[in-house]
Design a protein around this motif. Structure first.
Motif, PDB file in Angstrom:
ATOM      1  N   TYR A 114       0.822  -1.216   0.000  1.00 31.65           N
ATOM      2  CA  TYR A 114       0.000   0.000   0.000  1.00 31.65           C
ATOM      3  C   TYR A 114       0.850   1.258   0.000  1.00 31.65           C
ATOM      4  N   VAL A 115       2.052   1.157   0.564  1.00 33.68           N
ATOM      5  CA  VAL A 115       2.948   2.310   0.563  1.00 33.68           C
ATOM      6  C   VAL A 115       3.273   2.683  -0.882  1.00 33.68           C
ATOM      7  N   VAL A 116       3.559   1.658  -1.684  1.00 36.86           N
ATOM      8  CA  VAL A 116       3.868   1.895  -3.096  1.00 36.86           C
ATOM      9  C   VAL A 116       2.645   2.465  -3.806  1.00 36.86           C
ATOM     10  N   VAL A 117       1.485   1.886  -3.484  1.00 32.49           N
ATOM     11  CA  VAL A 117       0.251   2.378  -4.113  1.00 32.49           C
ATOM     12  C   VAL A 117       0.062   3.858  -3.812  1.00 32.49           C
ATOM     13  N   VAL A 118       0.281   4.220  -2.550  1.00 31.19           N
ATOM     14  CA  VAL A 118       0.123   5.626  -2.167  1.00 31.19           C
ATOM     15  C   VAL A 118       1.072   6.505  -2.970  1.00 31.19           C
ATOM     16  N   CYS A 119       2.324   6.070  -3.118  1.00 30.73           N
ATOM     17  CA  CYS A 119       3.312   6.868  -3.860  1.00 30.73           C
ATOM     18  C   CYS A 119       2.891   7.036  -5.317  1.00 30.73           C
ATOM     19  N   ILE A 120       2.534   5.931  -5.956  1.00 34.24           N
ATOM     20  CA  ILE A 120       2.165   6.001  -7.369  1.00 34.24           C
ATOM     21  C   ILE A 120       0.961   6.909  -7.558  1.00 34.24           C
ATOM     22  N   VAL A 121      -0.044   6.734  -6.682  1.00 33.73           N
ATOM     23  CA  VAL A 121      -1.254   7.546  -6.809  1.00 33.73           C
ATOM     24  C   VAL A 121      -0.928   9.018  -6.578  1.00 33.73           C
ATOM     25  N   LEU A 122      -0.042   9.275  -5.619  1.00 31.57           N
ATOM     26  CA  LEU A 122       0.354  10.658  -5.344  1.00 31.57           C
ATOM     27  C   LEU A 122       0.978  11.292  -6.587  1.00 31.57           C
ATOM     28  N   ILE A 123       1.907  10.572  -7.204  1.00 25.72           N
ATOM     29  CA  ILE A 123       2.571  11.104  -8.399  1.00 25.72           C
ATOM     30  C   ILE A 123       1.557  11.329  -9.508  1.00 25.72           C
ATOM     31  N   LEU A 124       0.684  10.346  -9.696  1.00 23.24           N
ATOM     32  CA  LEU A 124      -0.316  10.430 -10.762  1.00 23.24           C
ATOM     33  C   LEU A 124      -1.241  11.626 -10.537  1.00 23.24           C
ATOM     34  N   VAL A 125      -1.732  11.750  -9.293  1.00 21.52           N
ATOM     35  CA  VAL A 125      -2.638  12.858  -8.987  1.00 21.52           C
ATOM     36  C   VAL A 125      -1.900  14.180  -9.151  1.00 21.52           C
ATOM     37  N   GLY A 126      -0.643  14.209  -8.716  1.00 23.27           N
ATOM     38  CA  GLY A 126       0.150  15.423  -8.862  1.00 23.27           C
ATOM     39  C   GLY A 126       0.290  15.824 -10.313  1.00 23.27           C
ATOM     40  N   LEU A 127       0.628  14.870 -11.160  1.00 19.27           N
ATOM     41  CA  LEU A 127       0.806  15.171 -12.583  1.00 19.27           C
ATOM     42  C   LEU A 127      -0.507  15.608 -13.215  1.00 19.27           C
ATOM     43  N   LEU A 128      -1.606  14.930 -12.840  1.00 22.86           N
ATOM     44  CA  LEU A 128      -2.908  15.302 -13.408  1.00 22.86           C
ATOM     45  C   LEU A 128      -3.291  16.712 -12.959  1.00 22.86           C
ATOM     46  N   GLY A 129      -3.032  17.014 -11.687  1.00 21.89           N
ATOM     47  CA  GLY A 129      -3.297  18.358 -11.186  1.00 21.89           C
ATOM     48  C   GLY A 129      -2.480  19.386 -11.945  1.00 21.89           C
ATOM     49  N   TYR A 130      -1.231  19.029 -12.208  1.00 20.70           N
ATOM     50  CA  TYR A 130      -0.340  19.905 -12.971  1.00 20.70           C
ATOM     51  C   TYR A 130      -0.907  20.170 -14.355  1.00 20.70           C
ATOM     52  N   PHE A 162      -4.030  20.162 -15.134  1.00 18.58           N
ATOM     53  CA  PHE A 162      -5.138  21.110 -14.979  1.00 18.58           C
ATOM     54  C   PHE A 162      -4.607  22.538 -14.877  1.00 18.58           C
ATOM     55  N   VAL A 163      -3.522  22.716 -14.112  1.00 18.15           N
ATOM     56  CA  VAL A 163      -2.952  24.060 -13.937  1.00 18.15           C
ATOM     57  C   VAL A 163      -2.457  24.596 -15.281  1.00 18.15           C
ATOM     58  N   LEU A 164      -1.774  23.744 -16.030  1.00 15.61           N
ATOM     59  CA  LEU A 164      -1.276  24.158 -17.351  1.00 15.61           C
ATOM     60  C   LEU A 164      -2.431  24.572 -18.245  1.00 15.61           C
ATOM     61  N   ASP A 165      -3.490  23.761 -18.190  1.00 15.72           N
ATOM     62  CA  ASP A 165      -4.678  24.023 -18.998  1.00 15.72           C
ATOM     63  C   ASP A 165      -5.238  25.405 -18.675  1.00 15.72           C
ATOM     64  N   LYS A 166      -5.281  25.711 -17.383  1.00 10.78           N
ATOM     65  CA  LYS A 166      -5.826  26.991 -16.931  1.00 10.78           C
ATOM     66  C   LYS A 166      -4.979  28.156 -17.432  1.00 10.78           C
ATOM     67  N   ARG A 167      -3.648  27.976 -17.295  1.00  9.43           N
ATOM     68  CA  ARG A 167      -2.756  29.052 -17.740  1.00  9.43           C
ATOM     69  C   ARG A 167      -2.905  29.291 -19.227  1.00  9.43           C
ATOM     70  N   LEU A 168      -3.045  28.196 -19.957  1.00  7.52           N
ATOM     71  CA  LEU A 168      -3.194  28.283 -21.408  1.00  7.52           C
ATOM     72  C   LEU A 168      -4.480  29.029 -21.749  1.00  7.52           C
ATOM     73  N   LYS A 169      -5.534  28.737 -20.999  1.00  5.05           N
ATOM     74  CA  LYS A 169      -6.822  29.390 -21.246  1.00  5.05           C
ATOM     75  C   LYS A 169      -6.677  30.903 -21.063  1.00  5.05           C
ATOM     76  N   LYS A 170      -5.943  31.286 -20.015  1.00  2.36           N
ATOM     77  CA  LYS A 170      -5.713  32.718 -19.756  1.00  2.36           C
ATOM     78  C   LYS A 170      -5.000  33.356 -20.949  1.00  2.36           C
ATOM     79  N   LEU A 171      -3.938  32.666 -21.412  1.00  5.02           N
ATOM     80  CA  LEU A 171      -3.166  33.186 -22.544  1.00  5.02           C
ATOM     81  C   LEU A 171      -4.039  33.334 -23.778  1.00  5.02           C
ATOM     82  N   GLU A 172      -4.886  32.301 -23.996  1.00  2.00           N
ATOM     83  CA  GLU A 172      -5.759  32.345 -25.174  1.00  2.00           C
ATOM     84  C   GLU A 172      -6.690  33.548 -25.104  1.00  2.00           C
TER      85      GLU A 172
END
Lengths: 218, 72
Positions: free
Chosen positions: B37-53, B55-65
């Protein structure tokens, strides 16, 4: 498609597939052991790649029909993201192969042909960079893309099936039966494929929008 | 006699099982199953972090557009 709900859906599907893929029950099979879980991560990469290449070829045809900068940009960027997923598929495949077939690259027909399919799209991207004149570039690369797509399908799905291969679904075996893909696995496998396709599509739209902005600025 | 001895033996053998059950209860979920489960937590954390990132990129791009849309 500029709304957020499908992005959230893709994110949820991928996170679900990861958690469930690591923790839910899987069939106990020799040699494969727990690596059977790779099915949830390795195979969706290829499905995402094929979807992106399909989008690419659709926009290539559209841009030949009605020359349009937008179509051309969409064609390149989806190919760009598709290639990334293809590389992920190759790498995860060879890691999996190391622990089940004993070698990272055993020159299995599936591996070779999949690598050639990805190289075809490298050639597409390089071809584009080699032509400076925009309309010419759009036209020539669109024609190339229309030839590359069926070739990729043949390389990935047809040729490996005509030979003996270690890869499941080849050497005359139907798709997933070798995996004993039971209902437990389907509950994770399909959402995983859906999720990664959506995420791939999302990255492609981001790249497309960036390129549009860049071209506007020039 | 044999029966009594056997019963006593069984009792003493199973006693430590009771003792184990009475052990201090801890939040052991993350340590079970070979700590997977420790590994699962790490993988999920990275995945969620990247997905959140993403979303942030998407938002910044929308502003630029929006900005570049105003200009043109």
């Amino acid at each position: 498609m500029n709304r957020t709900w499908w992005k959230i859906l893709g994110a949820i599907l991928v996170v679900y597939a990861t958690i469930a893929g690591l923790l839910l029950g899987v069939p106990r099979l020799n040699i494969l052991n727990e690596t059977i879980r790779n099915l949830y991560f390795h195979v969706p990469m290829w499905f995402a790649m094929i979807t992106l290449f399909a989008i690419s070829v659709v926009y290539s045809i559209a841009s030949l029909n009605r020359p349009n900068e937008d179509y051309d940009r969409r064609a390149v960027e989806s190919a760009n993201v598709g290639v990334v997923f293809g590389i992920f598929g190759l790498i995860t495949g060879s890691i999996w192969a190391k622990y089940t077939w004993d070698q990272f690259w055993s020159f299995d027909p599936k591996q070779n042909f999949a690598a050639i399919a990805v190289l075809l799209y490298f050639a597409y991207l390089i071809l584009r960079n080699a032509i400076d004149e925009e309309q010419k570039r759009a036209k020539i690369s669109a024609i190339y893309n229309i030839f590359a797509f069926p070739m990729m399908i043949v390389l990935v799905f047809v040729l490996p099936r005509l030979q003996a291969s270690l890869h499941p679904g080849n050497g005359g075996n139907p798709g997933f039966n070798t995996y004993d893909l039971d209902s437990r696995m389907r509950m994770v496998f399909y959402p995983a494929c859906m999720g990664w396709i959506v995420i791939g599509y999302w990255i492609y739209t981001i790249r497309f929008r960036i390129r549009t902005l860049e071209d506007k600025q020039l | 006699m044999k029966k009594i001895a056997f019963t006593l033996l069984m009792l003493t053998l199973t006693l430590n099982l009771f003792a184990q059950q009475a052990d201090v209860e801890m939040a052991d979920t993350l340590r079970s199953n070979g700590k997977i489960y420790v590994v699962v937590v790490c993988i999920v954390l990275i995945l969620v972090g990247l997905l959140g990132y993403l979303f942030v990129l998407d938002k910044r791009l929308k502003k630029l557009e929006k900005k570049s849309g105003d200009k043109n």
